[in-house]
Scaffold this motif. Sequence first.
Motif, PDB file in Angstrom:
ATOM      1  N   MET A 187      49.393  38.742  34.296  1.00 12.67           N
ATOM      2  CA  MET A 187      48.228  37.912  34.457  1.00 12.67           C
ATOM      3  C   MET A 187      47.823  37.360  33.102  1.00 12.67           C
ATOM      4  O   MET A 187      48.053  37.971  32.075  1.00 12.67           O
ATOM      5  N   THR A 188      47.162  36.268  33.162  1.00 14.84           N
ATOM      6  CA  THR A 188      46.681  35.671  31.926  1.00 14.84           C
ATOM      7  C   THR A 188      45.223  35.299  32.094  1.00 14.84           C
ATOM      8  O   THR A 188      44.805  34.861  33.160  1.00 14.84           O
ATOM      9  N   ASP A 189      44.459  35.514  31.050  1.00 11.61           N
ATOM     10  CA  ASP A 189      43.048  35.201  31.111  1.00 11.61           C
ATOM     11  C   ASP A 189      42.723  34.003  30.220  1.00 11.61           C
ATOM     12  O   ASP A 189      41.645  33.892  29.674  1.00 11.61           O
ATOM     13  N   THR A 190      43.706  33.118  30.068  1.00 10.20           N
ATOM     14  CA  THR A 190      43.483  31.897  29.301  1.00 10.20           C
ATOM     15  C   THR A 190      43.415  30.724  30.267  1.00 10.20           C
ATOM     16  O   THR A 190      44.049  30.737  31.320  1.00 10.20           O
ATOM     17  N   PRO A 191      42.641  29.714  29.933  1.00  2.60           N
ATOM     18  CA  PRO A 191      42.518  28.555  30.836  1.00  2.60           C
ATOM     19  C   PRO A 191      43.879  27.939  31.150  1.00  2.60           C
ATOM     20  O   PRO A 191      44.791  27.950  30.346  1.00  2.60           O
ATOM     21  N   THR A 192      43.997  27.433  32.379  1.00  3.92           N
ATOM     22  CA  THR A 192      45.226  26.850  32.881  1.00  3.92           C
ATOM     23  C   THR A 192      45.260  25.357  32.593  1.00  3.92           C
ATOM     24  O   THR A 192      44.479  24.610  33.161  1.00  3.92           O
ATOM     25  N   HIS A 193      46.162  24.935  31.704  1.00  3.12           N
ATOM     26  CA  HIS A 193      46.367  23.513  31.410  1.00  3.12           C
ATOM     27  C   HIS A 193      45.059  22.738  31.223  1.00  3.12           C
ATOM     28  O   HIS A 193      44.767  21.789  31.949  1.00  3.12           O
ATOM     29  N   ASP A 194      44.264  23.169  30.310  1.00  2.67           N
ATOM     30  CA  ASP A 194      43.007  22.493  29.984  1.00  2.67           C
ATOM     31  C   ASP A 194      42.011  22.470  31.146  1.00  2.67           C
ATOM     32  O   ASP A 194      41.134  21.621  31.196  1.00  2.67           O
ATOM     33  N   LEU A 195      42.162  23.367  32.072  1.00  2.00           N
ATOM     34  CA  LEU A 195      41.209  23.468  33.173  1.00  2.00           C
ATOM     35  C   LEU A 195      40.182  24.544  32.819  1.00  2.00           C
ATOM     36  O   LEU A 195      40.475  25.461  32.054  1.00  2.00           O
ATOM     37  N   PRO A 196      38.992  24.471  33.391  1.00  2.00           N
ATOM     38  CA  PRO A 196      37.932  25.418  33.027  1.00  2.00           C
ATOM     39  C   PRO A 196      38.047  26.787  33.709  1.00  2.00           C
ATOM     40  O   PRO A 196      37.091  27.544  33.738  1.00  2.00           O
ATOM     41  N   TYR A 197      39.197  27.105  34.264  1.00  2.00           N
ATOM     42  CA  TYR A 197      39.388  28.406  34.906  1.00  2.00           C
ATOM     43  C   TYR A 197      40.740  28.970  34.497  1.00  2.00           C
ATOM     44  O   TYR A 197      41.605  28.260  34.000  1.00  2.00           O
ATOM     45  N   THR A 198      40.895  30.263  34.727  1.00  2.00           N
ATOM     46  CA  THR A 198      42.123  30.954  34.330  1.00  2.00           C
ATOM     47  C   THR A 198      42.955  31.310  35.556  1.00  2.00           C
ATOM     48  O   THR A 198      42.467  31.228  36.696  1.00  2.00           O
ATOM     49  N   ASP A 199      44.164  31.745  35.326  1.00  2.00           N
ATOM     50  CA  ASP A 199      44.999  32.263  36.415  1.00  2.00           C
ATOM     51  C   ASP A 199      44.317  33.461  37.069  1.00  2.00           C
ATOM     52  O   ASP A 199      44.392  33.638  38.292  1.00  2.00           O
ATOM     53  N   ASP A 200      43.661  34.296  36.256  1.00  2.00           N
ATOM     54  CA  ASP A 200      42.947  35.449  36.806  1.00  2.00           C
ATOM     55  C   ASP A 200      41.827  34.993  37.749  1.00  2.00           C
ATOM     56  O   ASP A 200      41.575  35.638  38.770  1.00  2.00           O
ATOM     57  N   ASP A 201      41.149  33.889  37.409  1.00  2.00           N
ATOM     58  CA  ASP A 201      40.111  33.345  38.295  1.00  2.00           C
ATOM     59  C   ASP A 201      40.708  32.945  39.643  1.00  2.00           C
ATOM     60  O   ASP A 201      40.136  33.205  40.705  1.00  2.00           O
ATOM     61  N   LEU A 202      41.862  32.291  39.591  1.00  2.00           N
ATOM     62  CA  LEU A 202      42.534  31.868  40.825  1.00  2.00           C
ATOM     63  C   LEU A 202      42.930  33.076  41.666  1.00  2.00           C
ATOM     64  O   LEU A 202      42.727  33.089  42.888  1.00  2.00           O
TER      65      LEU A 202
END
Length: 147
Positions: free
Chosen positions: A1-16
């Motif tokens: 898992m990654t807690d960094t934003p996805t491609h300049d989006l305001p959410y992370t993979d963890d958020d998804l």
Amino acid sequence: MTDTPTHDLPYTDDDLRAEAAAQYATLAEDPEFMCVGEQMDDDIVASTDGQDGGKTWSELLPFEADGGEAYNTAQRKIHGLINGAADVSEWAVNLGADGLEPEDHTLTVDGDDKPLVRLHCAFSPGLDDQARIAFMSRLARVMANAL
């Protein structure tokens, strides 16, 4: 898992993953009793699979035999099992996101004639059955030796 934003989006993979797990859990939270019965109608009863294609629940427990009493009893029990099931939605979503496959076999530690611990494992699709079995066997030995 990654807690960094996805491609300049305001959410992370963890958020998804968290949102997917929450929605997955909600879908199984409290199914409509009638929907359980409707799903049963055309589903093959596992213990009859392989016997001339298997029998559906409605074939196994025909309404005409007892006015639907046996079918309704099975439906209530299935509904109860669904409602009492553990919420493994986060685990399921993370398995899928990581490309892992759940293993059918489990390892269980019993005490006082009931399970105390049950381990479910998931493997990469590239790991063949022999490697999976070897891993589970070694893990079982480690567990047995530790107890």
